[in-house]
Design a protein around this motif. Structure first.
Motif, PDB file in Angstrom:
ATOM      1  N   GLY A 181       0.735  -1.253   0.059  1.00 47.71           N
ATOM      2  CA  GLY A 181       0.012  -0.020  -0.032  1.00 47.71           C
ATOM      3  C   GLY A 181       0.817   1.191  -0.092  1.00 47.71           C
ATOM      4  N   VAL A 182       2.030   1.033  -0.120  1.00 42.99           N
ATOM      5  CA  VAL A 182       2.911   2.272  -0.495  1.00 42.99           C
ATOM      6  C   VAL A 182       2.517   3.200  -1.512  1.00 42.99           C
ATOM      7  N   GLN A 183       2.326   4.555  -1.373  1.00 41.54           N
ATOM      8  CA  GLN A 183       1.994   5.444  -2.061  1.00 41.54           C
ATOM      9  C   GLN A 183       3.141   6.243  -2.937  1.00 41.54           C
ATOM     10  N   ARG A 184       3.037   6.326  -4.271  1.00 45.30           N
ATOM     11  CA  ARG A 184       4.072   6.826  -4.926  1.00 45.30           C
ATOM     12  C   ARG A 184       3.466   8.290  -5.391  1.00 45.30           C
ATOM     13  N   ILE A 185       4.299   9.560  -4.953  1.00 44.86           N
ATOM     14  CA  ILE A 185       4.054  10.858  -5.554  1.00 44.86           C
ATOM     15  C   ILE A 185       5.009  11.395  -6.197  1.00 44.86           C
ATOM     16  N   ASN A 186       4.857  12.188  -7.456  1.00 43.43           N
ATOM     17  CA  ASN A 186       5.860  13.091  -8.180  1.00 43.43           C
ATOM     18  C   ASN A 186       6.082  14.346  -7.508  1.00 43.43           C
ATOM     19  N   ILE A 187       7.110  14.605  -7.307  1.00 42.53           N
ATOM     20  CA  ILE A 187       7.471  16.016  -6.686  1.00 42.53           C
ATOM     21  C   ILE A 187       8.318  16.603  -8.010  1.00 42.53           C
ATOM     22  N   THR A 188       7.901  18.061  -8.127  1.00 42.80           N
ATOM     23  CA  THR A 188       8.821  18.814  -9.308  1.00 42.80           C
ATOM     24  C   THR A 188      10.093  19.168  -8.372  1.00 42.80           C
ATOM     25  N   GLN A 189      10.134  19.795  -7.472  1.00 45.15           N
ATOM     26  CA  GLN A 189      10.985  20.205  -6.750  1.00 45.15           C
ATOM     27  C   GLN A 189      10.749  20.542  -5.448  1.00 45.15           C
ATOM     28  N   GLY A 190      11.793  20.821  -4.386  1.00 43.57           N
ATOM     29  CA  GLY A 190      11.625  21.112  -2.977  1.00 43.57           C
ATOM     30  C   GLY A 190      11.308  20.182  -2.036  1.00 43.57           C
ATOM     31  N   GLU A 191      10.847  20.422  -1.002  1.00 41.05           N
ATOM     32  CA  GLU A 191      10.593  19.141   0.216  1.00 41.05           C
ATOM     33  C   GLU A 191       9.134  19.282   0.319  1.00 41.05           C
ATOM     34  N   VAL A 192       8.764  18.095   0.652  1.00 42.90           N
ATOM     35  CA  VAL A 192       7.391  17.880   1.018  1.00 42.90           C
ATOM     36  C   VAL A 192       7.188  17.454   2.311  1.00 42.90           C
ATOM     37  N   ALA A 193       6.259  18.217   3.115  1.00 42.15           N
ATOM     38  CA  ALA A 193       6.240  17.467   4.639  1.00 42.15           C
ATOM     39  C   ALA A 193       4.899  17.073   4.975  1.00 42.15           C
ATOM     40  N   PHE A 194       4.864  16.037   5.691  1.00 41.06           N
ATOM     41  CA  PHE A 194       3.717  15.194   6.157  1.00 41.06           C
ATOM     42  C   PHE A 194       3.166  15.611   7.681  1.00 41.06           C
ATOM     43  N   PRO A 195       2.404  16.611   7.931  1.00 43.11           N
ATOM     44  CA  PRO A 195       2.305  16.819   9.538  1.00 43.11           C
ATOM     45  C   PRO A 195       1.381  15.439   9.801  1.00 43.11           C
ATOM     46  N   VAL A 196       1.661  15.075  11.090  1.00 41.77           N
ATOM     47  CA  VAL A 196       0.923  14.186  11.802  1.00 41.77           C
ATOM     48  C   VAL A 196       0.696  14.421  13.229  1.00 41.77           C
ATOM     49  N   ALA A 197      -0.620  14.220  13.524  1.00 45.07           N
ATOM     50  CA  ALA A 197      -1.081  14.829  14.697  1.00 45.07           C
ATOM     51  C   ALA A 197      -0.748  13.522  15.993  1.00 45.07           C
ATOM     52  N   THR A 198      -0.289  13.978  16.699  1.00 42.50           N
ATOM     53  CA  THR A 198       0.109  13.458  17.904  1.00 42.50           C
ATOM     54  C   THR A 198      -0.704  13.325  19.294  1.00 42.50           C
ATOM     55  N   ASP A 199      -1.281  14.556  19.475  1.00 44.32           N
ATOM     56  CA  ASP A 199      -1.956  15.023  20.428  1.00 44.32           C
ATOM     57  C   ASP A 199      -3.085  15.797  20.256  1.00 44.32           C
ATOM     58  N   GLY A 200      -4.097  15.658  20.946  1.00 45.17           N
ATOM     59  CA  GLY A 200      -5.410  16.552  20.394  1.00 45.17           C
ATOM     60  C   GLY A 200      -6.263  16.719  21.594  1.00 45.17           C
ATOM     61  N   ALA A 201      -7.526  16.805  21.148  1.00 42.60           N
ATOM     62  CA  ALA A 201      -8.810  16.776  22.069  1.00 42.60           C
ATOM     63  C   ALA A 201      -8.899  15.813  23.093  1.00 42.60           C
ATOM     64  N   VAL A 202      -9.375  16.003  24.232  1.00 41.86           N
ATOM     65  CA  VAL A 202      -9.425  14.873  25.512  1.00 41.86           C
ATOM     66  C   VAL A 202     -11.164  15.182  25.932  1.00 41.86           C
ATOM     67  N   PHE A 203     -11.835  14.157  25.764  1.00 42.41           N
ATOM     68  CA  PHE A 203     -13.218  13.983  26.326  1.00 42.41           C
ATOM     69  C   PHE A 203     -13.230  13.843  28.035  1.00 42.41           C
ATOM     70  N   GLY A 204     -13.953  14.745  28.358  1.00 45.86           N
ATOM     71  CA  GLY A 204     -14.159  14.571  30.154  1.00 45.86           C
ATOM     72  C   GLY A 204     -15.597  14.786  30.475  1.00 45.86           C
ATOM     73  N   TRP A 205     -15.940  14.254  31.684  1.00 44.17           N
ATOM     74  CA  TRP A 205     -17.308  14.516  32.214  1.00 44.17           C
ATOM     75  C   TRP A 205     -17.286  15.424  33.473  1.00 44.17           C
ATOM     76  N   ALA A 206     -18.019  16.152  33.575  1.00 43.53           N
ATOM     77  CA  ALA A 206     -18.243  17.125  34.830  1.00 43.53           C
ATOM     78  C   ALA A 206     -18.582  16.366  35.955  1.00 43.53           C
ATOM     79  N   THR A 207     -17.815  16.447  36.965  1.00 44.01           N
ATOM     80  CA  THR A 207     -18.041  15.988  38.194  1.00 44.01           C
ATOM     81  C   THR A 207     -19.137  16.455  38.957  1.00 44.01           C
ATOM     82  N   SER A 208     -19.500  17.590  38.623  1.00 45.86           N
ATOM     83  CA  SER A 208     -20.558  18.332  39.448  1.00 45.86           C
ATOM     84  C   SER A 208     -21.364  19.133  38.449  1.00 45.86           C
ATOM     85  N   GLU A 209     -22.421  19.830  39.133  1.00 50.27           N
ATOM     86  CA  GLU A 209     -23.257  20.680  38.200  1.00 50.27           C
ATOM     87  C   GLU A 209     -22.407  21.861  37.422  1.00 50.27           C
ATOM     88  N   LEU A 210     -21.517  22.398  38.194  1.00 53.23           N
ATOM     89  CA  LEU A 210     -20.667  23.473  37.788  1.00 53.23           C
ATOM     90  C   LEU A 210     -19.179  23.283  37.559  1.00 53.23           C
TER      91      LEU A 210
END
Length: 411
Positions: free
Chosen positions: A159-188
Motif C-alpha cells: 500500500g505504499v503510495q508513490r507521488i511525483n514531486i517537481t522540486q523542493g521538500e514535501v512535509a507530512f504533518p501527523v497529529a500526535t496529541d489533540g482533544a480529550v473528552f471528560g465528564w463534569a463531576t458536578s453541576e458547575l
C-alpha cells in the motif's frame, strides 16, 4: 451574454416599470393591463432564471473540469509520442530532437535542472503494438509511471503510495496529541483541562540520487532500429523498479540511500515483534495489535508481505487431523499476501491504510535525467548512458506498520 444575466436585467426593467405604474392613484385601463402583463412576465422570468442558473452551473462545472485536466491530458498525449530512439541518437550522433519528444524535453527542462536529456517516467512503459528486431527480447507489458514504474512490487502490495514531486521538500504533518473528552463531576464542574493539539512532521527531501547505467554497442545502434527504444525502456524500468522496491523495504539511510521500513523501524516508530512460531496465531497477534491501536476494524484491512520460505513453511504446516494448512488459515482472513525476496529472512511486514493515509510514501523527483558518457567506451564506439533518479521515502505514521521477526521458515 449568459441567459441568466439577460433575464436578471429584464427583471430589473420590469420592477422599475411596475414601480412607476403602481405609484399612480388612478391608472388607466391600458396601464392596468400593462401591470398585469408585466406581472405575468415577471413570474415567468423567475422560472426561466432558475432554469438558466442550473444549466449554466452544469456548463461551468464541465468547463472547469475541462480546464483543470486539459493541460495534464495534453502533456500525457505528448509523452505517449515520446521516442527514446531520438534520445539515443541525439546522444550518439548529436541529432536534434523534434516533434513531441522535443516538446516534452523542453517542458521538463523548464520545471527543473537536468545535466543530460530529461525523460519522463511514463516514457519507460512498453507501448502496445511495438515491434522489435529479431535479436531483441520481446518486451513485456508494463503500466506507465508513478503508477506504473513498479507494478506487482512488494511495496505496491503493502500500500505504499508513490507521488511525483517537481522540486523542493514535501512535509507530512501527523497529529500526535489533540482533544480529550471528560465528564463534569458536578453541576458547575469543568469537563476537563484543554489538551494542546500537537503534530510531528515527516518530510521527503531531494537528498537521495541514484543512477541506472547501461552500455549500448555500436552494432546495436546500427542494427536494432526501433527495437532499441523498447530495449532501453525495458532495461531502465526494470532496474529502477527493482531498486526502488528494495530501498522502500531495506534502504539503509546511509551511503546515499533513503531510509526503508525495516532499518528505519525505530526512527519511524514501527513496532517489531519476535514471532512465537510459523503459524496463523503469530500473525493474528499482530492483527489484534492493529485493532487495539484503532488502526483497522477487520483483518481484511491488513496488507502482508513475507519471504517465499515463510510461505513454504506455512503451507507445509497442516493443522492436526485436517488437510488445512496454516497458510490457508492466514489467507482466509487477510487475503493473498505478497511474497518477495526483498523481505529479510524470517521476517514479515504487516501494513494498513488508515483513513486514506498510506503506510509509506515514496517521492520521485521529476523524471529520469539521461546523461551520456562520451569518454569511457569511446575507443570501441559504445554509448554509455546513465539515468539519474532522485527519490526519497518516509513513513508518515508508524502505528500503521508492524514487523514480525524470527519466523521459523525451515531455512
Amino acid at each position: 451574454m449568459l441567459d441568466s444575466i439577460k433575464i436578471a436585467r429584464r427583471q430589473s426593467e420590469i420592477r422599475q416599470q411596475l414601480a412607476e405604474l403602481v405609484g399612480k392613484d388612478s391608472p388607466s385601463e391600458d396601464e392596468t393591463r400593462s401591470m398585469e402583463t408585466l406581472d405575468a412576465e415577471y413570474r415567468s422570468n423567475e422560472t426561466r432564471y432558475r432554469a438558466a442558473l442550473i444549466a449554466e452551473d452544469t456548463e461551468r462545472r464541465e468547463a472547469g473540469a475541462e480546464l483543470e485536466t486539459r493541460e495534464g491530458r495534453q502533456f500525457a498525449e505528448l509523452v505517449g509520442q515520446f521516442e527514446l530512439r531520438q534520445v539515443a541518437l541525439s546522444l550518439d550522433e548529436g541529432r536534434a530532437l523534434d516533434g513531441a519528444t522535443a516538446e516534452v524535453v523542453q517542458e521538463m527542462r523548464s520545471k527543473g535542472g537536468y545535466q543530460g536529456i530529461p525523460i519522463p517516467f511514463a516514457a519507460l512503459e512498453t507501448r502496445a503494438g511495438e515491434t522489435v528486431a529479431g535479436d531483441q527480447i520481446n518486451p513485456k507489458a508494463i503500466r506507465p509511471v508513478i503508477d506504473r514504474i513498479f507494478p506487482g512490487s512488494v511495496a505496491e502490495r503493502l500500500g505504499v503510495q508513490r507521488i511525483n514531486i517537481t522540486q523542493g521538500e514535501v512535509a507530512f504533518p501527523v497529529a500526535t496529541d489533540g482533544a480529550v473528552f471528560g465528564w463534569a463531576t458536578s453541576e458547575l464542574g469543568n469537563v476537563g483541562a484543554a489538551s494542546e493539539y500537537k503534530t510531528s512532521e515527516r518530510s521527503l527531501n531531494p537528498d537521495h540520487t541514484g543512477g541506472a547505467q547501461m552500455t549500448i554497442s555500436r552494432k546495436a545502434l546500427k542494427q536494432a532500429g526501433d527495437g532499441l527504444e523498447a530495449a532501453i525502456r525495458r532495461d531502465l524500468s526494470a532496474v529502477i523498479a527493482t531498486e526502488l522496491d528494495r530501498v522502500v523495504i531495506n534502504g539503509s539511510g546511509t551511503s546515499g540511500e533513503p531510509l526503508g521500513i525495516i532499518p528505519g523501524a525505530g526512527t519511524y516508530g514501527i513496532a517489531s515483534t519476535a514471532a512465537s512460531g510459523a503459524d496463523w496465531a503469530a500473525f493474528r497477534a499482530e492483527i489484534v495489535s492493529f485493532m487495539e491501536a484503532n488502526a483497522i476494524t477487520s483483518p481484511g484491512g491488513v496488507n502482508l508481505a513475507l519471504t517465499p520460505a515463510i510461505w513454504a513453511a506455512l503451507d507445509d504446516a497442516l493443522i492436526d487431523g485436517t488437510a488445512v494448512s496454516e497458510w490457508d488459515r492466514l489467507t482466509g482472513h487477510i487475503g493473498q499476501p505478497a511474497t518477495s525476496t526483498v523481505i529479510p529472512d524470517e521476517t514479515a511486514i504487516l501494513a494498513a491504510n488508515v483513513q486514506g493515509v498510506p503506510p509509506g510514501v515514496l517521492g520521485l523527483y521529476g523524471g529520469v535525467d539521461l546523461i551520456r558518457d562520451v569518454y569511457t567506451k569511446a575507443a570501441s564506439g559504445q554509448l554509455v548512458l546513465t539515468g539519474l533518479v532522485t527519490a526519497d521515502f518516509t513513513v508518515p505514521r508508524g502505528v500503521q506498520t508492524r514487523i514480525l521477526t524470527d519466523i521459523a521458515d525451515g531455512s
